[in-house]
Write a protein that holds these residues in place. Structure first.
Motif, PDB file in Angstrom:
ATOM      1  N   LYS A  10       3.886  32.100  -2.928  1.00  0.00           N
ATOM      2  CA  LYS A  10       4.773  32.844  -3.827  1.00  0.00           C
ATOM      3  C   LYS A  10       5.652  33.769  -2.998  1.00  0.00           C
ATOM      4  N   GLU A  11       6.939  33.877  -3.371  1.00  0.00           N
ATOM      5  CA  GLU A  11       7.865  34.813  -2.737  1.00  0.00           C
ATOM      6  C   GLU A  11       8.344  35.817  -3.777  1.00  0.00           C
ATOM      7  N   GLN A  26       3.249  35.622  -0.491  1.00  0.00           N
ATOM      8  CA  GLN A  26       1.825  35.321  -0.593  1.00  0.00           C
ATOM      9  C   GLN A  26       1.640  33.996   0.141  1.00  0.00           C
ATOM     10  N   VAL A  27       0.760  33.975   1.138  1.00  0.00           N
ATOM     11  CA  VAL A  27       0.655  32.810   2.005  1.00  0.00           C
ATOM     12  C   VAL A  27      -0.792  32.365   2.190  1.00  0.00           C
ATOM     13  N   LEU A  28      -0.893  31.151   2.678  1.00  0.00           N
ATOM     14  CA  LEU A  28      -2.121  30.680   3.305  1.00  0.00           C
ATOM     15  C   LEU A  28      -1.795  30.621   4.789  1.00  0.00           C
ATOM     16  N   GLY A  35      -3.216  35.519   2.509  1.00  0.00           N
ATOM     17  CA  GLY A  35      -2.676  36.712   3.136  1.00  0.00           C
ATOM     18  C   GLY A  35      -1.285  37.003   2.610  1.00  0.00           C
ATOM     19  N   ILE A  36      -0.674  38.026   3.188  1.00  0.00           N
ATOM     20  CA  ILE A  36       0.715  38.361   2.843  1.00  0.00           C
ATOM     21  C   ILE A  36       1.532  38.386   4.127  1.00  0.00           C
TER      22      ILE A  36
END
Length: 180
Positions: A10-11, A26-28, A35-36
């Motif tokens: 998500k951005e 919002q990342v993997l 993580g972010i």
């Protein structure tokens, strides 16, 4: 590895103005953990110019840098809107800040200014066959201009007197290209 190991879930735009956009992603991460990641997106490309005259002189621009809370000596530079011709933006910046125009332009270098937190790209040009004229400062600029032998500018880099990363990269690349 050339494949992106990060997965964006998500951005979100946190803030933006005419020059930048601050995003939270919002990342993997590469290990697969959540993580972010924060990213500063620049809406312009950085344009920087090293003008060199026939006698081997160049021009530095001095100005107070608000974000650093200190005075900085740099090569002439500014922003060029994405989607516009970068060389035309560089010509405009050189004229604004030094009053110089050049009839010979060479692209020296493309760099990422801080690739851990921003996507900003900088393009550095060598400008030669110079004609002097009047400056056209922007309302936010209170600039000092120095004309110096290019060899002295290289010394300023080596002594740590020039700290701007685009200036350092451009000066050192120009030194190699010009045989200093």
């Amino acid at each position: 590895m050339t494949e992106n190991p990060w997965k964006t879930r998500k951005e979100t735009t946190i803030y933006q103005n005419p020059w930048i956009r601050l995003e939270e992603h919002q990342v993997l991460n590469p290990a697969g953990k959540e993580g972010i990641y924060g990213k500063v997106h620049f809406k312009n490309k950085a344009m920087a110019i090293i003008p060199i005259d026939r006698e081997g002189n160049t021009w530095l621009v001095g100005q107070y840098r608000y974000t650093l809370n200190q005075y900085s000596w740099e090569i002439p530079m500014g922003g060029g809107p994405i989607g516009q011709d970068f060389l035309e933006s560089a010509k405009r910046e050189l004229k604004e800040e030094t009053g110089l125009t050049a009839s010979k332009w060479t692209e020296l270098l493309r760099i990422h200014t801080s690739n851990s937190v921003t996507d900003e790209e900088g393009i550095i040009y060598l400008a030669e066959d110079l004609t002097e004229g009047e400056t056209e400062f922007e309302e936010t600029e209170i600039l000092q201009i120095q004309k110096l032998p290019f060899a002295k500018v290289i010394d300023k880099v080596m002594k740590g007197e020039i700290t701007d990363s685009i200036s350092i990269a451009g000066i050192l690349k120009a030194a190699r290209v010009l045989g200093f």
